[in-house]
Design an enzyme around this catalytic site. Structure first.
Site, PDB file in Angstrom:
ATOM      1  N   HIS A   1      -5.861  -3.180  -8.468  1.00  0.00           N
ATOM      2  CA  HIS A   1      -5.597  -3.623  -7.082  1.00  0.00           C
ATOM      3  C   HIS A   1      -4.227  -3.101  -6.624  1.00  0.00           C
ATOM      4  O   HIS A   1      -4.076  -2.593  -5.509  1.00  0.00           O
ATOM      5  CB  HIS A   1      -5.521  -5.153  -6.998  1.00  0.00           C
ATOM      6  CG  HIS A   1      -6.801  -5.884  -7.270  1.00  0.00           C
ATOM      7  ND1 HIS A   1      -6.892  -6.921  -8.155  1.00  0.00           N
ATOM      8  CD2 HIS A   1      -8.035  -5.751  -6.729  1.00  0.00           C
ATOM      9  CE1 HIS A   1      -8.129  -7.393  -8.167  1.00  0.00           C
ATOM     10  NE2 HIS A   1      -8.851  -6.694  -7.315  1.00  0.00           N
TER      11      HIS A   1
ATOM     12  N   LYS B   1     -17.263 -20.182  -4.664  1.00  0.00           N
ATOM     13  CA  LYS B   1     -17.040 -19.451  -5.917  1.00  0.00           C
ATOM     14  C   LYS B   1     -15.969 -20.161  -6.740  1.00  0.00           C
ATOM     15  O   LYS B   1     -14.900 -20.490  -6.222  1.00  0.00           O
ATOM     16  CB  LYS B   1     -16.602 -18.024  -5.564  1.00  0.00           C
ATOM     17  CG  LYS B   1     -16.828 -17.039  -6.681  1.00  0.00           C
ATOM     18  CD  LYS B   1     -16.716 -15.620  -6.135  1.00  0.00           C
ATOM     19  CE  LYS B   1     -16.180 -14.661  -7.168  1.00  0.00           C
ATOM     20  NZ  LYS B   1     -15.833 -13.367  -6.592  1.00  0.00           N
TER      21      LYS B   1
ATOM     22  N   ARG C   1     -14.252   2.249  -7.596  1.00  0.00           N
ATOM     23  CA  ARG C   1     -14.036   2.538  -9.026  1.00  0.00           C
ATOM     24  C   ARG C   1     -15.058   3.536  -9.552  1.00  0.00           C
ATOM     25  O   ARG C   1     -14.754   4.408 -10.334  1.00  0.00           O
ATOM     26  CB  ARG C   1     -14.141   1.247  -9.849  1.00  0.00           C
ATOM     27  CG  ARG C   1     -12.958   0.332  -9.668  1.00  0.00           C
ATOM     28  CD  ARG C   1     -13.212  -1.014 -10.253  1.00  0.00           C
ATOM     29  NE  ARG C   1     -14.306  -1.684  -9.564  1.00  0.00           N
ATOM     30  CZ  ARG C   1     -14.604  -2.956  -9.703  1.00  0.00           C
ATOM     31  NH1 ARG C   1     -13.926  -3.704 -10.533  1.00  0.00           N
ATOM     32  NH2 ARG C   1     -15.593  -3.506  -9.027  1.00  0.00           N
TER      33      ARG C   1
ATOM     34  N   SER D   1     -11.273  -8.156 -12.340  1.00  0.00           N
ATOM     35  CA  SER D   1     -10.645  -9.448 -12.624  1.00  0.00           C
ATOM     36  C   SER D   1     -11.511 -10.265 -13.586  1.00  0.00           C
ATOM     37  O   SER D   1     -10.980 -10.955 -14.458  1.00  0.00           O
ATOM     38  CB  SER D   1     -10.433 -10.232 -11.323  1.00  0.00           C
ATOM     39  OG  SER D   1      -9.575  -9.533 -10.468  1.00  0.00           O
TER      40      SER D   1
HETATM   41  O1  PNS Z   1     -12.571  -8.961  -4.521  1.00  0.00           O
HETATM   42  P1  PNS Z   1     -13.958  -9.116  -3.965  1.00  0.00           P
HETATM   43  O2  PNS Z   1     -14.517 -10.472  -4.306  1.00  0.00           O
HETATM   44  O3  PNS Z   1     -14.874  -7.970  -4.347  1.00  0.00           O
HETATM   45  O4  PNS Z   1     -13.790  -9.052  -2.361  1.00  0.00           O
HETATM   46  C1  PNS Z   1     -14.890  -9.113  -1.510  1.00  0.00           C
HETATM   47  C2  PNS Z   1     -14.467  -9.362  -0.047  1.00  0.00           C
HETATM   48  C3  PNS Z   1     -13.513 -10.531   0.057  1.00  0.00           C
HETATM   49  C4  PNS Z   1     -13.752  -8.129   0.460  1.00  0.00           C
HETATM   50  C5  PNS Z   1     -15.768  -9.593   0.749  1.00  0.00           C
HETATM   51  O5  PNS Z   1     -16.560 -10.533   0.096  1.00  0.00           O
HETATM   52  C6  PNS Z   1     -15.509 -10.083   2.176  1.00  0.00           C
HETATM   53  O6  PNS Z   1     -15.025  -9.360   3.011  1.00  0.00           O
HETATM   54  N1  PNS Z   1     -15.839 -11.368   2.418  1.00  0.00           N
HETATM   55  C7  PNS Z   1     -15.654 -12.025   3.687  1.00  0.00           C
HETATM   56  C8  PNS Z   1     -16.977 -12.400   4.343  1.00  0.00           C
HETATM   57  C9  PNS Z   1     -17.506 -11.288   5.218  1.00  0.00           C
HETATM   58  O7  PNS Z   1     -16.809 -10.746   6.057  1.00  0.00           O
HETATM   59  N2  PNS Z   1     -18.776 -10.956   4.986  1.00  0.00           N
HETATM   60  C10 PNS Z   1     -19.490  -9.934   5.713  1.00  0.00           C
HETATM   61  C11 PNS Z   1     -19.404  -8.615   4.991  1.00  0.00           C
HETATM   62  S1  PNS Z   1     -20.406  -7.441   5.778  1.00  0.00           S
END
Ligand code: PNS
Length: 158
Positions: free
Chosen positions: A17, A41, A90, A127
């Site tokens: 990150h 979560k 990645r 993570s």
């Molecule tokens: O570190 P992560 O858990 O892979 O991050 C994922 C994240 C937070 C970037 C993604 O889940 C997100 O943007 N969530 C917010 C909800 C949202 O906007 N959902 C619509 C996506 S199209």
């Protein structure tokens, strides 16, 4: 002011990150690291703990601000006047999931997503794996910042 958001769960922040955040901070005037508040979560660290860790490890960049959000990322972008999201890729396995989110986010709001290839040194990092390895006594030093390493060991083996 050219601003970009780097969103995620950051439970906890890894060197992967940090590599993306650092490289984005050289391209933009301000990088907003946005921690998702996700009550569904189960997390190891609270949102506030994650924010504190992120603030400590990004302090040296000088143009990184850490915030939190819930709901849609594009709504956060709108509120904060952020036109673009930066994500690290990645491997090809990240691509399908990330492409769908990028396309949906663009369709909903016009917010762009920019992908940065992860430094190969960290392309195997996540993570969840970091927590698993630490929980069972493995060594993750060099894969997460020292401060995070200490907190992980304390929390998981305490
Ligand atoms: O570190 P992560 O858990 O892979 O991050 C994922 C994240 C937070 C970037 C993604 O889940 C997100 O943007 N969530 C917010 C909800 C949202 O906007 N959902 C619509 C996506 S199209």
């Amino acid at each position: 002011m050219r601003r970009v958001v780097c969103p995620g769960s950051f439970d906890p922040v890894t060197n992967g990150h940090l590599d993306i955040i650092g490289r984005a901070s050289r391209l933009y005037d301000e990088v907003v690291v946005a921690v998702l508040i996700n009550i569904e979560k189960k997390s190891l660290f609270t949102v506030e703990e994650r924010i504190e860790m992120l603030q400590a490890v990004t302090k040296e960049y000088g143009n990184v601000r850490v915030d939190k959000f819930h709901g849609l990322l594009v709504d956060f972008c709108k509120q904060q006047e952020i036109p673009a999201i930066v994500k690290g890729l990645r491997a090809i396995s990240d691509f399908d999931y990330e492409l769908q989110m990028a396309q949906l986010n663009y369709r909903m709001s016009g917010v762009e997503t920019l992908f940065m290839s992860t430094n190969p040194e960290y392309s195997f990092l996540s993570s969840s794996r970091i927590k698993e390895i630490t929980r069972y006594g493995g060594d993750v030093s060099g894969l997460v910042p020292d401060l995070v390493h200490e907190l992980l060991v304390e929390r998981l083996r305490g």
